[in-house]
Design a protein around this motif. Structure first.
Motif, short mmCIF file in Angstrom:
data_model
loop_
_atom_site.label_atom_id
_atom_site.label_comp_id
_atom_site.label_asym_id
_atom_site.label_seq_id
_atom_site.Cartn_x
_atom_site.Cartn_y
_atom_site.Cartn_z
N UNK A 36 29.73 32.26 45.02
CA UNK A 36 29.83 30.95 44.37
C UNK A 36 28.49 30.44 43.85
N UNK A 37 27.46 31.25 43.95
CA UNK A 37 26.21 30.90 43.27
C UNK A 37 26.47 31.07 41.79
N UNK A 38 25.83 30.25 40.99
CA UNK A 38 26.09 30.31 39.55
C UNK A 38 24.75 30.17 38.83
N UNK A 39 24.00 31.26 38.85
CA UNK A 39 22.70 31.25 38.18
C UNK A 39 22.78 32.25 37.03
N UNK A 40 21.82 33.14 36.90
CA UNK A 40 21.91 34.08 35.78
C UNK A 40 23.04 35.10 35.99
N UNK A 41 23.54 35.18 37.19
CA UNK A 41 24.73 35.97 37.50
C UNK A 41 25.83 34.95 37.80
N UNK A 42 26.77 34.82 36.88
CA UNK A 42 27.80 33.77 37.00
C UNK A 42 28.78 34.07 38.14
N UNK A 43 29.56 33.06 38.49
CA UNK A 43 30.59 33.27 39.50
C UNK A 43 31.62 34.29 39.02
N UNK A 44 31.93 34.29 37.74
CA UNK A 44 32.85 35.29 37.19
C UNK A 44 32.27 36.69 37.34
N UNK A 45 30.98 36.85 37.02
CA UNK A 45 30.32 38.16 37.18
C UNK A 45 30.41 38.63 38.62
N UNK A 46 30.14 37.72 39.55
CA UNK A 46 30.14 38.04 40.97
C UNK A 46 31.53 38.48 41.43
N UNK A 47 32.56 37.78 40.98
CA UNK A 47 33.92 38.16 41.35
C UNK A 47 34.31 39.49 40.71
N UNK A 66 40.34 39.12 44.15
CA UNK A 66 39.10 38.76 43.46
C UNK A 66 39.21 38.91 41.95
N UNK A 67 40.07 39.79 41.49
CA UNK A 67 40.35 39.85 40.05
C UNK A 67 41.00 38.53 39.62
N UNK A 68 41.91 38.02 40.43
CA UNK A 68 42.59 36.76 40.09
C UNK A 68 41.61 35.58 40.09
N UNK A 69 40.64 35.61 40.99
CA UNK A 69 39.63 34.55 41.00
C UNK A 69 38.75 34.66 39.76
N UNK A 70 38.38 35.87 39.38
CA UNK A 70 37.60 36.07 38.15
C UNK A 70 38.38 35.53 36.95
N UNK A 71 39.68 35.77 36.92
CA UNK A 71 40.53 35.26 35.82
C UNK A 71 40.42 33.74 35.75
N UNK A 72 40.40 33.08 36.91
CA UNK A 72 40.24 31.62 36.92
C UNK A 72 38.95 31.20 36.23
N UNK A 73 37.89 31.90 36.53
CA UNK A 73 36.58 31.56 35.94
C UNK A 73 36.48 31.96 34.47
N UNK A 164 47.38 34.61 41.77
CA UNK A 164 46.78 33.51 41.00
C UNK A 164 46.83 32.16 41.72
N UNK A 165 47.87 31.93 42.50
CA UNK A 165 47.98 30.66 43.21
C UNK A 165 46.85 30.49 44.22
N UNK A 166 46.62 31.51 45.01
CA UNK A 166 45.54 31.46 46.00
C UNK A 166 44.18 31.49 45.29
N UNK A 167 44.08 32.24 44.21
CA UNK A 167 42.82 32.33 43.48
C UNK A 167 42.37 30.96 42.98
#
Length: 192
Positions: A36-47, A66-73, A164-167
């Motif tokens: 959940x850090x969001x610096x030069x490596x975004x939360x989407x990148x991390x997921x 984690x793919x579903x969480x990335x989709x959210x971002x 997706x619901x939990x994500x």
């Protein structure tokens, strides 16, 4: 069927957090810091890194969670996430992320598979020392998470509509024991 007495109504990592909250709490803190850090490596990148490593480890639950969480971002871009997980070299993502995913794939095999050339390639694409550090640690942590989830044969939902619901809940509130104890969001609930 789980190898130990886990709550069968809680899938994957959630059942483990509920089973052993004293371990779940620090694991949730680590996940929040790493994902959940969001610096030069975004939360989407991390997921995406977590989902990719989970794919390589054949951990169905973690890959799809984690793919579903990335989709959210990524504003619902399921196709991009699927392409990154299965063939990132041809995905429309930055060369920096491609270089970091290469490093993550090496970590998944074993730490000594990461090469100086891979690190230099990532730096040439703009990766900072922190980006490289976090990529290696995310990949290593997901090897632990994947083996924890699969090693105890936790319940893995095959109903893809549950991910997706939990994500969405994780994307909004983060990781930790509250995720284990909060009920699954209802599929019929719509936000306005």
């Amino acid at each position: 069927m789980p190898h130990i007495n886990l709550d069968k109504d809680l899938p994957g990592m959630r059942s483990l957090l509920a089973f052993c909250p004293e371990i779940g709490e620090p694991l949730g803190q680590i996940a929040n810091i790493l994902l959940r850090s969001n610096d030069s490596l975004s939360m989407a990148d991390r997921e995406l890194i977590g989902a990719y490593v989970s794919y390589l480890n054949d951990c169905f639950y973690c890959q799809h969670s984690h793919a579903a969480i990335a989709v959210c971002y990524l504003n619902g871009d399921t196709e991009l996430v699927e392409q990154v997980v299965k063939d990132f070299s041809n995905a429309p993502i930055s060369n920096k992320l491609k270089a970091l995913l290469t490093i993550a794939g090496s970590v998944q095999k074993g730490g000594k598979f990461v090469t100086t050339e891979q690190v230099e390639a990532a730096k040439a694409e703009g990766a900072t020392d922190r980006d490289i550090h976090d990529t290696v640690l995310i990949a290593a942590a997901f090897c632990l998470f994947n083996r924890y989830v699969d090693g105890l044969a936790t319940t893995t939902p095959t109903d893809m509509s549950s991910y997706p619901l939990r994500a969405k809940q994780v994307a909004e509130t983060g990781y930790g024991n509250h995720i284990a104890t909060n009920p699954q969001p209802a599929a019929h609930h719509k936000e306005h």
